[in-house]
Write a protein that holds these residues in place. Sequence first.
Motif, PDB file in Angstrom:
ATOM      1  N   ILE A  63       0.850  -1.185   0.000  1.00 30.86           N
ATOM      2  CA  ILE A  63       0.000   0.000   0.000  1.00 30.86           C
ATOM      3  C   ILE A  63       0.890   1.240   0.000  1.00 30.86           C
ATOM      4  O   ILE A  63       1.633   1.500   0.949  1.00 30.86           O
ATOM      5  CB  ILE A  63      -0.941  -0.008   1.209  1.00 30.86           C
ATOM      6  CG1 ILE A  63      -1.936  -1.160   1.019  1.00 30.86           C
ATOM      7  CG2 ILE A  63      -1.681   1.313   1.315  1.00 30.86           C
ATOM      8  CD1 ILE A  63      -2.942  -1.278   2.111  1.00 30.86           C
ATOM      9  N   ALA A  64       0.808   1.991  -1.103  1.00 34.75           N
ATOM     10  CA  ALA A  64       1.676   3.156  -1.248  1.00 34.75           C
ATOM     11  C   ALA A  64       1.024   4.384  -0.641  1.00 34.75           C
ATOM     12  O   ALA A  64       1.697   5.335  -0.276  1.00 34.75           O
ATOM     13  CB  ALA A  64       1.975   3.394  -2.722  1.00 34.75           C
ATOM     14  N   ALA A  65      -0.278   4.374  -0.566  1.00 32.98           N
ATOM     15  CA  ALA A  65      -0.969   5.519   0.016  1.00 32.98           C
ATOM     16  C   ALA A  65      -2.328   5.078   0.521  1.00 32.98           C
ATOM     17  O   ALA A  65      -2.951   4.192  -0.054  1.00 32.98           O
ATOM     18  CB  ALA A  65      -1.137   6.612  -1.025  1.00 32.98           C
ATOM     19  N   ASP A  66      -2.747   5.655   1.616  1.00 28.84           N
ATOM     20  CA  ASP A  66      -4.019   5.290   2.236  1.00 28.84           C
ATOM     21  C   ASP A  66      -4.594   6.599   2.754  1.00 28.84           C
ATOM     22  O   ASP A  66      -4.014   7.221   3.637  1.00 28.84           O
ATOM     23  CB  ASP A  66      -3.739   4.299   3.373  1.00 28.84           C
ATOM     24  CG  ASP A  66      -5.018   3.718   3.948  1.00 28.84           C
ATOM     25  OD1 ASP A  66      -6.103   4.253   3.635  1.00 28.84           O
ATOM     26  OD2 ASP A  66      -4.920   2.743   4.713  1.00 28.84           O
ATOM     27  N   PHE A  67      -5.673   7.069   2.179  1.00 25.48           N
ATOM     28  CA  PHE A  67      -6.161   8.394   2.564  1.00 25.48           C
ATOM     29  C   PHE A  67      -7.673   8.462   2.446  1.00 25.48           C
ATOM     30  O   PHE A  67      -8.296   7.602   1.839  1.00 25.48           O
ATOM     31  CB  PHE A  67      -5.508   9.479   1.710  1.00 25.48           C
ATOM     32  CG  PHE A  67      -5.562   9.204   0.229  1.00 25.48           C
ATOM     33  CD1 PHE A  67      -6.616   9.685  -0.532  1.00 25.48           C
ATOM     34  CD2 PHE A  67      -4.561   8.457  -0.398  1.00 25.48           C
ATOM     35  CE1 PHE A  67      -6.676   9.427  -1.873  1.00 25.48           C
ATOM     36  CE2 PHE A  67      -4.625   8.190  -1.751  1.00 25.48           C
ATOM     37  CZ  PHE A  67      -5.693   8.675  -2.499  1.00 25.48           C
TER      38      PHE A  67
END
Lengths: 262, 331
Positions: free
Chosen positions: A225-229
């Motif tokens: 997971i490179a980004a979680d927003f």
Amino acid sequence: MTSPVLELRSVDKSFGPIDVLHDISLKMNEGEVLCLLGDNGAGKSTLIKTLCGVHKPTRGSILMDGAEVTFSTPREAQDKGIATVHQFGGTFPLMSIGRSFFVGVEPTKGWGPFKIYDRKKANKIAVEAVQNFGITRVDDGDRLIGGLSGGERQSLAIARAVHFGARVLILDEPTAALGVKQAAHVLRIVNEAKRRGLAVIFITHQVMHAMAVGDHFAVLIRGAIAADFRKGERSREEITDLMAGGETMADLERQIEGYADA
Amino acid sequence: MSRLSIGSLFRRPEAGAFLGMVAVIAFFLIFGGINFLKPSGIASWLNVAANIGIIAIPVGLLMIAGELDISIGSMIPAGSMIVAIMSGHYDFPIWMSIIVVLGFGVVVGFINGFLVVHTAVPSLIVTLGTLFAVAGLVLGLSVLITGTTSVSIKAPDFYKAVFGQFIGGTYQVIILWWFAVTAVYIFYIHYTKYGNWIFAMGGDRESARNAGIPTTKLTIILFILSACSAAFVGMCQALLFNSAQVSAGMSYIFNVIISVVVGGVVLTGGFGSVVGIVFGTITFAVVNQGIYFTSFDRNWSSLIIGVMLLAAVLMNNTFRSMALSYAPKKK
């Protein structure tokens, strides 16, 4: 806060020596749409298959309502309320709407060896379920699935999952093969499912579609997971850049121009 | 909403088969004369149809489910020889032979089904294997036990009456069996959930299994049904003609498949109907026998059957796309 419907805790998945997923942690809440974004080969499909019981995680755990669960078959995941709808709806093109809606759980009337498949009832329930989702064009349960548009098929499959008590709905690129209008159709259905309190996992690589329905976004790059927003925390350009693997779109455009010049 | 209209009739899987049947009967009426529809004329093609029809329905169901069974070609002589050897060569009571005949059908059908389900080998190849294996087994055992390839049998009156007799001198009693099993199949395939399962399996096996349908069990049951049906027809023929030959039956493979396809079953599975298969069987039998009522050389009948098969496949595609593109008119 109540515990999430479905949660992954540092899940790894490898096939032999090849690691496909690294340390995936995700939470899916009721009435929320989680958009799973990623380029081809980022591990989206493997992640879905792990969620719906096709693969078992190599390490890490899956929790439902805070309790750890393991699915040995897709059927087991389904019984616990995890429904997957594939790109083409996973339905039977040459069967009628009513019949395919109730495959495996046909309503019957009569007794003993003379139990008769209740066509009228099946058609009525199926058509009602689809119309409740706002697809009013479907009004005859005897029509064949193959005669429906791609969007209608998706909608039917989603309506079916909801009707049979799904709590987590996994949509595998539902809009990939659809035109603009049809895709809008499906997005509306996704919103309706969300309104009914389902946790929806929406897999796509179309950022526009994701932003239209998503509450929570996770970008996968090479199995991690490179980004979680949350909604509104990133702009469309930032998300597109993330999906392209961290390189900015502007860089990619420069590269493409470079090829053209050479 | 379920008003009967010309349009809705054309969208049914048996539409093409019905038109074909009418066309073929009209053709032979014109060229063969009314003899063709007199009682003796009807018997000639109804007898052929009944023998094929009992096997065609289970084979058609297998095709709807996406499988194929050609081992029926050796199950027919197997059924004949078992009853002839047990009750003709030896003196076992007929009921015991019947149990063995059907039991052998169960065993071969189970082997077919089991291999198809548990290996990824296409059913055409698996049943090609059992076709030859059973044929060899029957030939080998017959020669070993009786020393010949043809055994005579004299059945008691009761069994003759039930399984192998000419009613009124011309109609084989197996016609009644055909009608009876057809009724049972129509009920189970079109009015119960089991039919739905078979269609779903032919449409998309993976989705069907995920929907909770016991696809493995159902496939094996269908193979057992077709093997038993073929053995049953073989047994009836032995009782009818008072003798059994090792070599009979291979032509049934093609005849049955032609009947099923002409009957509107789509080769890729998922579409078809029992009534359609019945129409297809009658169409085939009429062409097969009708030629004798005309002044044509009988050698032409294969040509007609071949052309008819191609026409049927094309027509089925048309009717299927009509069914698919159907949408109710806006009021």
